[in-house]
Design a protein around this motif. Sequence first.
Motif, short mmCIF file in Angstrom:
data_model
loop_
_atom_site.label_atom_id
_atom_site.label_comp_id
_atom_site.label_asym_id
_atom_site.label_seq_id
_atom_site.Cartn_x
_atom_site.Cartn_y
_atom_site.Cartn_z
N LEU A 134 0.80 -1.22 0.00
CA LEU A 134 0.00 0.00 0.00
C LEU A 134 0.84 1.28 0.00
O LEU A 134 0.29 2.37 0.12
CB LEU A 134 -0.92 0.00 1.23
CG LEU A 134 -1.83 -1.22 1.39
CD1 LEU A 134 -2.54 -1.17 2.74
CD2 LEU A 134 -2.83 -1.28 0.25
N GLY A 135 2.15 1.14 -0.14
CA GLY A 135 3.01 2.31 -0.04
C GLY A 135 2.75 3.35 -1.11
O GLY A 135 2.58 3.03 -2.29
N VAL A 136 2.75 4.62 -0.68
CA VAL A 136 2.51 5.72 -1.62
C VAL A 136 3.15 6.99 -1.08
O VAL A 136 3.15 7.23 0.13
CB VAL A 136 0.99 5.92 -1.86
CG1 VAL A 136 0.29 6.31 -0.57
CG2 VAL A 136 0.74 6.96 -2.94
N ALA A 137 3.72 7.78 -1.97
CA ALA A 137 4.31 9.06 -1.59
C ALA A 137 3.22 10.10 -1.42
O ALA A 137 2.10 9.95 -1.94
CB ALA A 137 5.31 9.51 -2.65
N ALA A 138 3.54 11.16 -0.71
CA ALA A 138 2.57 12.25 -0.52
C ALA A 138 2.19 12.87 -1.85
O ALA A 138 1.11 13.45 -1.99
CB ALA A 138 3.15 13.30 0.42
N THR A 139 3.07 12.75 -2.83
CA THR A 139 2.81 13.31 -4.16
C THR A 139 2.16 12.30 -5.10
O THR A 139 1.96 12.60 -6.28
CB THR A 139 4.13 13.82 -4.77
OG1 THR A 139 5.14 12.82 -4.61
CG2 THR A 139 4.59 15.09 -4.09
N GLY A 140 1.85 11.11 -4.59
CA GLY A 140 1.09 10.15 -5.36
C GLY A 140 1.86 8.99 -5.96
O GLY A 140 1.25 8.02 -6.43
N ARG A 199 4.13 5.57 -6.30
CA ARG A 199 4.18 4.31 -5.57
C ARG A 199 5.44 4.24 -4.71
O ARG A 199 6.52 4.66 -5.12
CB ARG A 199 4.17 3.15 -6.57
CG ARG A 199 4.03 1.77 -5.94
CD ARG A 199 4.08 0.68 -6.99
NE ARG A 199 5.43 0.57 -7.56
CZ ARG A 199 5.82 -0.40 -8.37
NH1 ARG A 199 4.94 -1.33 -8.74
NH2 ARG A 199 7.05 -0.44 -8.84
N LEU A 200 5.30 3.69 -3.49
CA LEU A 200 6.44 3.53 -2.58
C LEU A 200 6.36 2.16 -1.92
O LEU A 200 5.99 2.05 -0.75
CB LEU A 200 6.44 4.63 -1.50
CG LEU A 200 7.26 5.89 -1.75
CD1 LEU A 200 7.16 6.84 -0.57
CD2 LEU A 200 8.71 5.56 -2.03
N ILE A 201 6.70 1.13 -2.67
CA ILE A 201 6.59 -0.21 -2.11
C ILE A 201 7.92 -0.95 -2.06
O ILE A 201 8.00 -2.06 -1.53
CB ILE A 201 5.56 -1.07 -2.89
CG1 ILE A 201 6.07 -1.36 -4.30
CG2 ILE A 201 4.20 -0.38 -2.93
CD1 ILE A 201 5.19 -2.34 -5.06
#
Length: 370
Positions: A120-126, A128-130
């Motif tokens: 479910l990882g995601v940056a504040a700017t949208g 993907r952060l997985i």
Amino acid sequence: MTTSSKRLSTTTLVGTIRQTLLRAKEGHLPASRQILEMIVLRLFYGLGPSHYHIARYWRRELPWRFKTGFWTYKKFRRFVSKLNPPAYQKLSQNKISEKAILQLFQIPTPHFFGRLHARLGVAATGERLISGDDLTQFILAKPQIDRLCFKLVEGYGGTGFRAVSVVREPTLSLRLLDTGEQMTVSQFVDDVLQPGTGADYIIEEYFQQHPELTRFNASSVNTLRIWAFSRGDTNTALGGFLRVGRCGSLVDNTSRGALAFSVDTKTGEIGTGMIKSIWNETFESHKDSGEKITGGSVPFWHESVNLAIRAVAAFPHLQFAGVDIAITIDGPVVIELNVEPDPTSAFIFDRSHEDIFGMPGLFEQMDNVH
């Protein structure tokens, strides 16, 4: 009882006896009186021998009502649940929802970069952060980032906290602030954070604290814990203390051995320090560096108190929290709220729970709490 539990109990008993005899030898209450008080407090108030020594009950000048005015963990938590309905406590205990509410009400907090999670990882700017590759691309796209910290979304007591500096030349890598070890972003994510095991992190800026706080201990961000109360027209700080990390440590949690210095809620003057253990002693300087701390003043103290009260008021149906405040050169920011703060903080305030919560009207919340 396991062998390790027996060993721990024996060690605690021996330590308690040793401390009892030592304090009597120093001129405090006689050992026989201390033991009698421990028995009475344990049988009738649920307060054990460790509590007796951590709170320094052996001092001759303490009245009995001070000693009986402290509550057990169970009683304290029942009281707090009257102030903070359990159904609403999770809003603060989850760092993502907590961050969202604080930002919605324009309450300053460390800059939020995103959530690192294997699914479910995601940056504040949208973005993907997985994975480590995602974090690498995120950092490369933001040349202004030089330090980051990673906190478990539902971590407590500094568990899982990691902080790194960004090294961009000759290739992008991260350097751990506590050990100095340098590794690639993917190595850091896979070997240290390990999101593949289900670990869930928020990513924030690791900001520069006020020089006065850095002077106390440079390796940790040294924060205030303010017991703030907000209900209707009653908005106040019930107590406060400064947490200072040990030399070389990244965290300032008292559960991890950090030093705690009381702070005068009216003036912001720093009082004596202590470590919460049965070997309790008070001191005025850092235990490792010798840096004098007692007698100084907390920068932006009144602003910090007001910010803590605002933070509590921002959360629906919450009236009380231990608010962690960090201070930058420009003023205070909220690190997090603790809607069930450790009741032993009262030892640092050197005030009983009945005294702290004894303002008019507050004890009305104690109905049916035993």
